[in-house]
Scaffold this active site. Sequence first.
Site, mmCIF file in Angstrom:
data_model
loop_
_atom_site.group_PDB
_atom_site.id
_atom_site.type_symbol
_atom_site.label_atom_id
_atom_site.label_comp_id
_atom_site.label_asym_id
_atom_site.label_seq_id
_atom_site.Cartn_x
_atom_site.Cartn_y
_atom_site.Cartn_z
ATOM 1 N N LYS A 62 54.216 30.860 60.039
ATOM 2 C CA LYS A 62 53.536 30.590 61.315
ATOM 3 C C LYS A 62 52.068 30.283 61.054
ATOM 4 O O LYS A 62 51.412 30.962 60.259
ATOM 5 C CB LYS A 62 53.676 31.806 62.232
ATOM 6 C CG LYS A 62 53.087 31.609 63.627
ATOM 7 C CD LYS A 62 53.278 32.878 64.484
ATOM 8 C CE LYS A 62 52.800 32.666 65.906
ATOM 9 N NZ LYS A 62 53.014 33.883 66.743
ATOM 10 N N SER A 131 55.254 32.672 70.995
ATOM 11 C CA SER A 131 54.331 31.764 70.376
ATOM 12 C C SER A 131 54.810 31.258 69.024
ATOM 13 O O SER A 131 54.327 30.226 68.560
ATOM 14 C CB SER A 131 52.982 32.468 70.189
ATOM 15 O OG SER A 131 53.111 33.591 69.328
ATOM 16 N N SER A 155 56.719 37.313 71.134
ATOM 17 C CA SER A 155 56.624 36.036 70.425
ATOM 18 C C SER A 155 57.543 35.874 69.231
ATOM 19 O O SER A 155 57.571 34.807 68.621
ATOM 20 C CB SER A 155 55.181 35.797 69.968
ATOM 21 O OG SER A 155 54.361 35.407 71.049
#
Lengths: 414, 414
Positions: A62, A131, A155
């Site tokens: 990420k 996210s 997330s």
Amino acid sequence: MLSLLDLCARIDSGRLTPDGAVGLVRAAIAAREPEVGALVCVDPAPAVPARGPLAGIAVGIKDIIDTADLPTRMGSALYETWRPRADAPVVARLKSLGAVPLAKTTTTPFAFLDPTATRNPSNPGHTPGGSSAGSAAAVAAGMLPLALGTQTGGSVIRPAAFCGVVGVKPSFRLLPTVGVKCYSWALDTLGLFAASVADAAHALALLADRPAIAREGDPGALRIGIVRQDFCAAPDPEAEAALVRAAAAAERAGASVRDVALPDRFGEAFAAHGTIQDYEARQALAWEYANHRNALPPRLRAALDAAQGIETAAYDSARRTAHHARRGLKDVFSGDGLDVILTYAAPGAAPSGLDQTGDSRFNRLWTLMGVPCVTLPVDRTGAGLPVGVQVIARFGDDGRALAAAGLIERALRG
Amino acid sequence: MLSLLDLCARIDSGRLTPDGAVGLVRAAIAAREPEVGALVCVDPAPAVPARGPLAGIAVGIKDIIDTADLPTRMGSALYETWRPRADAPVVARLKSLGAVPLAKTTTTPFAFLDPTATRNPSNPGHTPGGSSAGSAAAVAAGMLPLALGTQTGGSVIRPAAFCGVVGVKPSFRLLPTVGVKCYSWALDTLGLFAASVADAAHALALLADRPAIAREGDPGALRIGIVRQDFCAAPDPEAEAALVRAAAAAERAGASVRDVALPDRFGEAFAAHGTIQDYEARQALAWEYANHRNALPPRLRAALDAAQGIETAAYDSARRTAHHARRGLKDVFSGDGLDVILTYAAPGAAPSGLDQTGDSRFNRLWTLMGVPCVTLPVDRTGAGLPVGVQVIARFGDDGRALAAAGLIERALRG
């Protein structure tokens, strides 16, 4: 999807080389990435260790997690050309295990609610969630066997459920968040995405250097408490149907299942989550807000605007509420004789459109409690969208959460 | 030394401008820095806010704390040209209060035990302590009215005591460590150096946005427990003499003082500190160790070499030991009816030579407990070196620790 354990087995037996495994991933990326848009960048020439328990395993990172060899853009133009000096410890750990941090995956800006352009691999008109959008979508699209994400609200669990992959949010600080862009230091938790529960358990056990996490084996006569989180709005019918179906599968596999109502203090803790998150985000992103407020995307900017008004006393009170609820959750497990809690992973399947990332209301309490959460796919809607459930265990009992999720996964197949 | 409250009063009354206050600091730096060597760099043209409760207050920032406008070198050639993208939240907070982060202060490499070249302002042949060497020395030399440091073992309290300034290690996470180079996430704590207890309390109350920290006022009939930390080697006679002198001063000021023996579990917790610190450092510095081991200084390299062998189970056990001791410490305060603990700040005055930074054995337990610690100077040796004591309160009771330290400070003067 690409199974991590399958790739490891093929590499162990000599049927596949680590370079060959990375080549498979590159081919999958070439085929799927144009439609999905899960990746920020791909390392053109990474080191591929010949040995190690994860040799040849390409991993998506990420893009709020520091990498020394790839940019780290935080989903924001403010970090467009940013390159950290060092790898985050979790990235260094992956490398030491032989894994290849091959790609950075899309993140909503600073891991808040403003959406990415990533599409849900099951239906490109739907959000993959956020996210950790790119990590969930890349695993779901079969581009990567493993990806790292983070969860402050929902997330990891939400995008995993929306994309139909297994997501694990481990116990708080089981994996170090050092070198991860902070939103809320009391909440931010590193997590994993993989194709199956066994894949995720294998990776987490190695990353955390706790082999027992992947060795729980058959949990036997598991005691499952169904929690419907009545302190927030009810979910869509498909989420309720998935919960019922998963519970029935667990019962068929020998588990005892019963409804559990949480005391009121958990509703108070649920409400405290936002105060803690936003008060800390105001500090964590103070430089960005003070110097580049207009460059922040609208949802984040509005959240930080509102956060300026939170009183420190309200934050301290929210922390006390959370502290008491954490103690109370131990009593729920021990007093009710529960091994795990089974609940919704999200309010339903991924919403349509790419202008939002969905709702984290069924995840926020558990992030605040710091307890291990696992989501696994249970069903698909008529539109082909996955629906998952969430398995939750005591703090530190990550292996049990994974074993219970594995039992349900097997029972659903059978 | 430069008094923060005195500068604020002069600025408030219009006798001094914020620019003028920064000019005073620059003059002091020009006079003292060549001998002391406390600063890594000085901002040639910082923004000097005209308003704010700390307008005109120049602050030293330990060089492991991120600054967007100044390099952040971590005391290591590996970060020689490093410039973070953003200010750490604590630096952003200082700016929002009107303060001027004017200089980066020397740190031992990665805040471990390899010494800096900084000299003790009281005697240049002696160490200022570490790891926050420059922050303690700069305040002691009258170059800065306020400086930030961090403590993982004893890196705030020890150098403050060695240099003869007030040092505060607040409750764990009262100030966010986001943007601070991590050594141990369970231990690293931001702290302050100032010329007096009132200066430190004023700054901490503002930084933490908790005015009560500086408003405890006269603590009245304070109940003080003298703790001699018998689980580690006895201190030098001058440290014992300072403790006795501070206790007598407190009694004169109306406090009740008595000896308190800690249960055995605190000796176990003391021993657990190193396991937690080193296991986490191995992860926090994994990139540096894997890629630049030979560029690390010898003490740090040896510590990380040894840390590779720590079993994860030993770390988990050490964390449980610490958790139980934290609960036990609440019982010590409430069961024994104590407001604060008074103990040694260091084993004695600053050792001679610049080849070491001194011993943190009287600090490590308290860092692990997460409780607020304040050191204040009590005495000087024949060689002119300061000797301090340490005041400790319950977790979250930072104001009381400061109020008690203030009472002792006043009583010693009277």
